[in-house]
Design an enzyme around this catalytic site. Structure first.
Site, PDB file in Angstrom:
ATOM      1  N   CYS A   1       0.840  -1.207   0.000  1.00 46.48           N
ATOM      2  CA  CYS A   1       0.000   0.000   0.000  1.00 46.48           C
ATOM      3  C   CYS A   1       0.877   1.260   0.000  1.00 46.48           C
ATOM      4  CB  CYS A   1      -0.976  -0.033   1.177  1.00 46.48           C
ATOM      5  SG  CYS A   1      -2.372   1.094   0.984  1.00 46.48           S
TER       6      CYS A   1
ATOM      7  N   HIS B   1      -3.507  -5.231   0.136  1.00 49.33           N
ATOM      8  CA  HIS B   1      -3.000  -5.767   1.403  1.00 49.33           C
ATOM      9  C   HIS B   1      -3.024  -7.293   1.377  1.00 49.33           C
ATOM     10  CE1 HIS B   1      -2.941  -2.071   3.988  1.00 49.33           C
ATOM     11  NE2 HIS B   1      -3.719  -1.636   3.011  1.00 49.33           N
TER      12      HIS B   1
ATOM     13  N   GLU C   1      -1.527  -9.343   3.257  1.00 50.34           N
ATOM     14  CA  GLU C   1      -1.455  -9.916   4.607  1.00 50.34           C
ATOM     15  C   GLU C   1      -2.818 -10.328   5.150  1.00 50.34           C
ATOM     16  OE1 GLU C   1      -1.623  -5.393   5.410  1.00 50.34           O
ATOM     17  OE2 GLU C   1      -0.950  -6.774   3.850  1.00 50.34           O
TER      18      GLU C   1
END
Length: 534
Positions: A382, A508, A510
């Protein structure tokens, strides 16, 4: 009909209600049941989206674009399935809904009160999850601790639901049994007082899970059962573990899943839950064959929970590769000075974390320059990707004053800018791109090597984008767009052609990493770090 399990906490916060909730969910799921987990948060913010990470840790984002509590990340990582907007409810959202109904006249002139209007809305939010999903179990974690003023309406709603649902609803209370070194013994009094507080609100817990750093002897369990008015086998030990991923196995050993099923009048089969893949993951996690050192450069490194999903993604990928990922949390502001950059030397990989605002930006840019020039594997997430674009514009394209219009609204080279079709939208969150979006992946890229697909779907949480006005010049000089959101021609990923592994992504990754399915982009990054470490 769904069965409802409420998880409350007492004595102190941070005992691990989220992990206990996720562990119960994992055990029931491993028995073949369809489950979901929900978090009710007592704070008055409508959602965590505008909270400083120092206040509440990371803001977790669901596929449908909800900004939620970080515990939903634990839920998804444990049960391997997506949560949604309905899985996180705050007091702010409850009151906003009730006030909106009052303004519309839905209450027909009634005096709007905590009971029944607020409690009815809480109960509705709990039950609505099952409207289209036909879950066997809905596990609801109540944030905060019993006795907090903010939690009282939630406890009252639980009392009402227990009365309404009878044996289709149970309460599990997580509490602390501290060890006093001076006395040389475990103390049950905090648990007794916590349960008494719950009972004064009209709720009798069905199960008590005791967080402890020492083993609970039978005499301690007997005492808690006697004074807290529950069956002896319903006192469950939750001893400190070396990793949160051990907790489901510890709860299984204590028989928590069988107790829950018995309390809800459901027969537990003689077969144990199928946790083979989970056990294999734990074995690999505890028996690494390699080590790599990764530096995470971020603004909020003083609080580890600010980067919880990133840290857990490294755990998943490390276990998958039987590689111990030693993560160093590096303060972005320190990277603004030469002595700070010394901390980057010797690392096998550098990740620049997401965030908002200008603090630490120059440090992130310096860290990226170090990774680029020294051929250190790099992953930017990001804002980390945006900083990589700014660094390249300044130091390769020659735009010395290049910046993001978020950081410098007057920059002559806004290589990162707000989306054109949303420039007129104002207000926090008003211009955010939230939730899952499709990304088309270029074959032959590191991104394709990781995913092995030309179309992926990942979650977003950002306001600014790569400025396509400069795209051809970037690509001409070696930074190429390898991922695109075609609908609006938005750059989703950039890579360097003359670097062993340099990837920046606008999304993102994750958020999507789980125990059973470690995220492929983190896998690619760690493998590149392992290659450097050879």
């Amino acid at each position: 009909m769904a069965k409802y399990i409420f998880v409350t906490g007492g004595v102190t916060s941070s005992l691990g209600k989220g992990i206990i909730s996720a562990s119960i969910g994992k055990l029931l799921q491993a028995r073949g049941y369809k489950i979901t987990i929900q978090k009710l948060d007592p704070y008055i913010n409508v959602d965590p989206g505008t909270l400083n990470p120092y206040e509440h840790g990371e803001c977790y984002v669901t596929e449908d674009g909800a900004e939620t509590d970080l515990d939903l990340g634990h839920y998804e990582r444990f049960i391997g399935g997506p949560t949604s907007q309905g899985n996180n409810v705050t007091t702010g959202a409850i009151y906003r809904s009730v006030i909106n109904k009052e303004r519309r006249g839905d209450y027909l002139g009634e005096t709007v009160q905590v009971i029944p209007h607020i409690t009815d809305e809480i109960k509705r939010r709990v039950k609505v999850l099952n409207n289209k999903n036909n879950y066997d179990f809905i596990i609801t974690e109540i944030g905060g601790t019993v006795g907090d003023i903010e939690s009282l309406p939630y406890v009252e709603a639980v009392r009402q639901l227990k009365w309404e649902m009878g044996q289709d609803c149970i309460v599990i209370h997580l509490t602390l049994v501290p060890f006093l070194a001076a006395a040389g013994e475990l103390k049950t009094k905090p648990t007794q007082h916590s349960v008494k507080e719950l009972q004064q609100s009209g709720v009798q817990p069905d199960v008590i899970v005791c967080r402890t750093e020492r083993k609970l002897h039978d005499s301690v369990k007997d005492k808690i059962a006697r004074f807290c008015n529950i069956e002896r086998n319903c006192v469950i030990e939750s001893i400190d573990a070396s990793t949160i991923y051990e907790v489901p196995l510890l709860m299984q050993k204590e028989g928590l899943d069988k107790v829950v099923l018995k309390k809800l009048n459901m027969l537990a089969s003689d077969e144990e839950p199928n946790l083979d893949r989970w056990k294999n993951f734990l074995y690999k996690l505890k028996n690494p064959k390699r080590k790599v050192d990764i530096g995470l450069v971020g603004k909020y490194v003083e609080l580890k929970d600010a980067y919880k999903s990133i840290m857990e993604a490294f755990v998943h990928v490390g276990a998958e590769n039987q590689c111990k990922v030693r993560l160093s949390l590096l303060k972005a502001e320190d990277m603004e000075h030469e002595e700070g950059l010394e901390e980057l030397k010797g690392l096998d990989g550098i990740l620049v974390a997401p965030g908002f605002g200008s603090r630490g930006i120059e440090g992130k840019i310096n860290a990226i320059q170090f990774a680029r020039e020294n051929k250190v594997p790099f992953l930017g997430i990001c804002l980390g990707m945006q900083c990589a674009v700014i660094e390249y514009a300044r130091n390769v394209l020659g735009y010395a004053k290049a910046n993001s219009s978020e950081m410098d609204s007057k920059t002559n080279f806004p290589v990162i800018d707000i989306m054109e079709n949303q420039k007129e939208v104002t207000g926090k969150g008003g211009t955010m791109r939230l939730g899952a979006y499709v990304c088309n992946v270029k074959k032959g890229s590191k991104l394709f090597d990781a995913y092995q697909r030309t179309e992926i779907k990942e979650r977003h949480r950002h306001r600014y984008e790569f400025n396509n006005k400069y795209l051809s010049e970037f690509e001409k000089h070696g930074m190429v767009a390898t991922g695109m959101y075609k609908k609006d021609s938005l750059v989703e990923a950039v890579e360097l052609l003359d670097h062993p592994w340099f990837v920046g992504v606008q999304f993102h990754p994750e958020y999507s990493s789980t125990v059973v399915n470690p995220h492929p982009l983190f896998t690619g990054f760690v493998k590149a770090a392992m290659q450097k470490n050879r």
